[in-house]
Design a protein around this motif. Structure first.
Motif, PDB file in Angstrom:
ATOM      1  N   ARG A 148      24.113  48.201 -23.534  1.00 17.91           N
ATOM      2  CA  ARG A 148      24.021  47.954 -24.985  1.00 17.91           C
ATOM      3  C   ARG A 148      25.352  48.238 -25.681  1.00 17.91           C
ATOM      4  O   ARG A 148      25.856  47.399 -26.443  1.00 17.91           O
ATOM      5  CB  ARG A 148      22.923  48.851 -25.558  1.00 17.91           C
ATOM      6  N   CYS A 149      25.939  49.417 -25.419  1.00 18.58           N
ATOM      7  CA  CYS A 149      27.173  49.798 -26.136  1.00 18.58           C
ATOM      8  C   CYS A 149      28.350  48.926 -25.741  1.00 18.58           C
ATOM      9  O   CYS A 149      29.128  48.493 -26.603  1.00 18.58           O
ATOM     10  CB  CYS A 149      27.478  51.277 -25.889  1.00 18.58           C
ATOM     11  N   PHE A 150      28.497  48.624 -24.464  1.00 17.77           N
ATOM     12  CA  PHE A 150      29.577  47.732 -24.039  1.00 17.77           C
ATOM     13  C   PHE A 150      29.357  46.338 -24.619  1.00 17.77           C
ATOM     14  O   PHE A 150      30.307  45.617 -24.920  1.00 17.77           O
ATOM     15  CB  PHE A 150      29.653  47.682 -22.515  1.00 17.77           C
ATOM     16  N   GLY A 151      28.084  45.979 -24.785  1.00 16.40           N
ATOM     17  CA  GLY A 151      27.755  44.679 -25.353  1.00 16.40           C
ATOM     18  C   GLY A 151      28.199  44.520 -26.794  1.00 16.40           C
ATOM     19  O   GLY A 151      28.366  43.387 -27.282  1.00 16.40           O
ATOM     20  N   TRP A 152      28.378  45.630 -27.508  1.00 14.76           N
ATOM     21  CA  TRP A 152      28.908  45.563 -28.877  1.00 14.76           C
ATOM     22  C   TRP A 152      30.235  44.821 -28.909  1.00 14.76           C
ATOM     23  O   TRP A 152      30.621  44.258 -29.935  1.00 14.76           O
ATOM     24  CB  TRP A 152      29.115  46.971 -29.436  1.00 14.76           C
ATOM     25  N   PHE A 153      30.965  44.860 -27.782  1.00 11.53           N
ATOM     26  CA  PHE A 153      32.294  44.263 -27.720  1.00 11.53           C
ATOM     27  C   PHE A 153      32.306  43.008 -26.846  1.00 11.53           C
ATOM     28  O   PHE A 153      33.360  42.567 -26.386  1.00 11.53           O
ATOM     29  CB  PHE A 153      33.297  45.295 -27.201  1.00 11.53           C
ATOM     30  N   GLY A 154      31.112  42.452 -26.609  1.00 10.22           N
ATOM     31  CA  GLY A 154      31.026  41.213 -25.852  1.00 10.22           C
ATOM     32  C   GLY A 154      31.191  41.374 -24.362  1.00 10.22           C
ATOM     33  O   GLY A 154      31.398  40.382 -23.641  1.00 10.22           O
ATOM     34  N   ILE A 155      31.093  42.615 -23.868  1.00  7.06           N
ATOM     35  CA  ILE A 155      31.269  42.862 -22.439  1.00  7.06           C
ATOM     36  C   ILE A 155      29.914  42.736 -21.743  1.00  7.06           C
ATOM     37  O   ILE A 155      28.934  43.360 -22.137  1.00  7.06           O
ATOM     38  CB  ILE A 155      31.872  44.256 -22.196  1.00  7.06           C
ATOM     39  N   ASP A 156      29.881  41.918 -20.700  1.00  4.22           N
ATOM     40  CA  ASP A 156      28.672  41.664 -19.909  1.00  4.22           C
ATOM     41  C   ASP A 156      28.912  42.186 -18.495  1.00  4.22           C
ATOM     42  O   ASP A 156      29.783  41.685 -17.785  1.00  4.22           O
ATOM     43  CB  ASP A 156      28.375  40.162 -19.887  1.00  4.22           C
TER      44      ASP A 156
ATOM     45  N   PHE B 222      39.569  44.230 -24.384  1.00  7.34           N
ATOM     46  CA  PHE B 222      39.383  45.602 -24.847  1.00  7.34           C
ATOM     47  C   PHE B 222      39.815  46.577 -23.776  1.00  7.34           C
ATOM     48  O   PHE B 222      39.883  46.241 -22.589  1.00  7.34           O
ATOM     49  CB  PHE B 222      37.900  45.880 -25.183  1.00  7.34           C
ATOM     50  N   CYS B 223      40.078  47.811 -24.211  1.00 10.45           N
ATOM     51  CA  CYS B 223      40.330  48.922 -23.298  1.00 10.45           C
ATOM     52  C   CYS B 223      39.413  50.071 -23.719  1.00 10.45           C
ATOM     53  O   CYS B 223      39.433  50.500 -24.878  1.00 10.45           O
ATOM     54  CB  CYS B 223      41.788  49.369 -23.347  1.00 10.45           C
ATOM     55  N   ILE B 224      38.610  50.563 -22.781  1.00 13.70           N
ATOM     56  CA  ILE B 224      37.675  51.652 -23.064  1.00 13.70           C
ATOM     57  C   ILE B 224      38.105  52.871 -22.269  1.00 13.70           C
ATOM     58  O   ILE B 224      38.184  52.835 -21.037  1.00 13.70           O
ATOM     59  CB  ILE B 224      36.234  51.235 -22.695  1.00 13.70           C
ATOM     60  N   VAL B 225      38.417  53.952 -22.979  1.00 17.01           N
ATOM     61  CA  VAL B 225      38.878  55.182 -22.322  1.00 17.01           C
ATOM     62  C   VAL B 225      37.778  56.225 -22.369  1.00 17.01           C
ATOM     63  O   VAL B 225      36.998  56.298 -23.322  1.00 17.01           O
ATOM     64  CB  VAL B 225      40.168  55.724 -22.967  1.00 17.01           C
TER      65      VAL B 225
ATOM     66  N   PRO C 257      31.891  48.941 -33.310  1.00 18.74           N
ATOM     67  CA  PRO C 257      32.878  47.940 -33.761  1.00 18.74           C
ATOM     68  C   PRO C 257      33.531  48.229 -35.111  1.00 18.74           C
ATOM     69  O   PRO C 257      34.563  47.636 -35.428  1.00 18.74           O
ATOM     70  CB  PRO C 257      32.052  46.648 -33.821  1.00 18.74           C
ATOM     71  N   ILE C 258      32.947  49.120 -35.918  1.00 14.36           N
ATOM     72  CA  ILE C 258      33.605  49.461 -37.196  1.00 14.36           C
ATOM     73  C   ILE C 258      34.375  50.777 -37.106  1.00 14.36           C
ATOM     74  O   ILE C 258      34.786  51.337 -38.117  1.00 14.36           O
ATOM     75  CB  ILE C 258      32.590  49.496 -38.362  1.00 14.36           C
ATOM     76  N   GLY C 259      34.572  51.263 -35.864  1.00 15.94           N
ATOM     77  CA  GLY C 259      35.453  52.407 -35.646  1.00 15.94           C
ATOM     78  C   GLY C 259      34.795  53.767 -35.707  1.00 15.94           C
ATOM     79  O   GLY C 259      35.474  54.786 -35.562  1.00 15.94           O
ATOM     80  N   GLU C 260      33.482  53.827 -35.904  1.00 18.33           N
ATOM     81  CA  GLU C 260      32.780  55.117 -35.922  1.00 18.33           C
ATOM     82  C   GLU C 260      32.454  55.539 -34.495  1.00 18.33           C
ATOM     83  O   GLU C 260      32.118  54.707 -33.660  1.00 18.33           O
ATOM     84  CB  GLU C 260      31.482  55.011 -36.723  1.00 18.33           C
TER      85      GLU C 260
END
Length: 437
Positions: free
Chosen positions: A127-135, A224-227, A265-268
């Motif tokens: 779900r969370c990765f999907g916020w950024f279009g990642i499948d 995207f880059c997820i750390v 996606p809004i930075g929170e």
């Protein structure tokens, strides 16, 4: 597209379809009903473990609780006993998900989740990765993570990577020679996103900076880059954005729990209120109001195999004042509670204080690639660093002056240049370590 990732979870006994449906039900609850949901799940998980887990009953020394605040806080040290002794009735080593923490906190342990709970963890990740279009079934991940070095463990992870559309880079050796090979792989593969340990990804960005390369110019498919797993400092985030040319997303999680917070996606930094209950407590285990700094204590609302109830994860943080039960926001993550330096005057200072003092000075010219700070005596600190050249006397004196300003006089610092820094078995880099009792 065929869902290899989902199928692999199902075949391994993790009911991802059922978990995804349950997660959607939770998410769809209105704000007005959320307090009832949280309170009911808290009550259910405590009662379940009091009834079915002998270890937990012996730990709390009670058979029931009227008040949530009376429930004792668990720490990592409470789990330093064989896993089989901590499992709930009805679960065995063959019917659960088993893993171990990295040990970066100093207290590693083996833990368990029931398979539905672990499936919920994956549903939440999806779900969370999907916020950024990642499948997870389609998007190709460039993975900067550790990996077991034994033959069987290594092959298992490689198979998982194949099914999960991940290409894993080695992080135990990040010399320029290895980073050059990683760069070539980005030229030849159409990666959609990067995911991995903060320190390793930052080191790659510094390598690109030295070569004056923006990663998207050679890998334009990157989005995207997820750390994760380690602190992300603002200047490091700015470096990553500049050298990668893509948005940087900050993740905070714990393998024994779930995603704890994920930048939306809004930075929170949106906290997980679906499968976890997150509290911020003071030193006396009192709940602090939003906006106040304290220890992060977490309850896993769905793990029936193993209790994580009011579990002190070892981190210090602040929940934003605008947080609600349905949408808690992590305002700041300040580091681990055991990353505290006790100074000769008796003053206690977070290890991050030293990190900030040294970071701004010794990284000015891009010479220093990485560094860690170790407290060896109450008044003595070693600063171990990897660099092209030795620190200058001017830089060393600047650091000493800054510590007098921010901390106190009379502290001793030794600067040790190294070829590479010691990481945990998982590949994580701990920025500050106190070696004194």
């Amino acid at each position: 597209m065929f869902n290899f990732f989902h199928l692999s979870l199902q075949l391994n006994g993790f009911p991802i379809k059922e978990a995804s449906i349950e997660l959607e039900k939770i998410i769809s609850l209105p704000e007005a009903d959320y307090s009832n949901y949280i309170n009911q799940k808290k009550k259910e998980i405590v009662e379940y473990h009091l009834k079915n887990n002998l270890y937990y009953r012996n730990f709390v020394k009670k058979t029931s609780f009227e008040n949530w605040d009376e429930i004792p806080v668990m720490t990592k040290k409470d789990f330093q006993k064989p896993l089989i002794e901590r499992l709930s009735k009805g679960f065995s080593l063959s019917t659960i998900y088993i893993n171990k923490t990295s040990g970066s906190s100093g207290d590693p342990f083996i833990f368990a989740k029931d398979k539905f709970c672990h499936a919920l963890t994956w549903a939440n990740n999806i779900r969370c990765f999907g916020w950024f279009g990642i499948d997870f079934n389609a998007s190709l991940q460039a993975r900067f993570y550790g990996i077991p070095l034994d033959f069987i463990g290594n092959k298992k992870e490689r198979i998982k990577d194949l099914l999960s559309k991940r290409y894993r880079f080695p992080i135990f050796d990040l010399s320029d020679e290895i980073l050059e090979k990683i760069l070539i792989k980005f030229q030849n593969k159409k990666f959609d996103y990067i995911n991995g340990y903060t320190s390793s990804i930052v080191l790659f960005a510094k390598f690109l900076q030295r070569k004056n390369i923006s990663l998207t110019t050679i890998c334009p498919t990157l989005q995207f880059c997820i750390v994760t797993s380690e602190m992300l400092f603002e200047d490091d985030k700015a470096l990553l954005e500049k050298q990668f040319g893509i948005p940087i997303v900050n993740e905070y999680g714990a393998s024994e729990l779930d995603l704890i917070a994920f930048q939306n996606p809004i930075g929170e930094w949106q906290s997980n209120c679906e499968t976890l209950f997150i509290e911020v407590l003071d030193d006396n285990n009192n709940v602090l109001p939003n906006g106040k700094e304290g220890r992060i204590v977490i309850t896993s609302l769905y793990n029936k195999a193993h209790p994580f109830i009011r579990y002190d994860i070892g981190d210090i943080g602040i929940l934003d004042e605008k947080s609600t039960l349905k949408k808690p926001i992590l305002k700041k993550l300040l580091g681990r509670t055991n990353d505290i330096a006790i100074l000769p005057s008796g003053k206690k200072s977070p290890g991050l204080t030293f990190y900030y003092i040294t970071k701004s000075i010794i990284e000015d010219d891009g010479n220093v690639k990485e560094f860690v700070i170790k407290q060896t005596k109450i008044d003595t600190f070693n600063i171990e660093y990897v660099s092209n050249f030795e620190l200058t006397e001017i830089q060393i004196q600047q650091i000493k002056n800054a510590t007098t300003t921010y901390l106190e006089e009379g502290l001793l610092f030794y600067f040790i240049r190294k070829e590479k820094l010691e990481r945990s078995k998982s590949g994580k880099l701990k920025q500050f370590v106190s070696l004194i009792k």
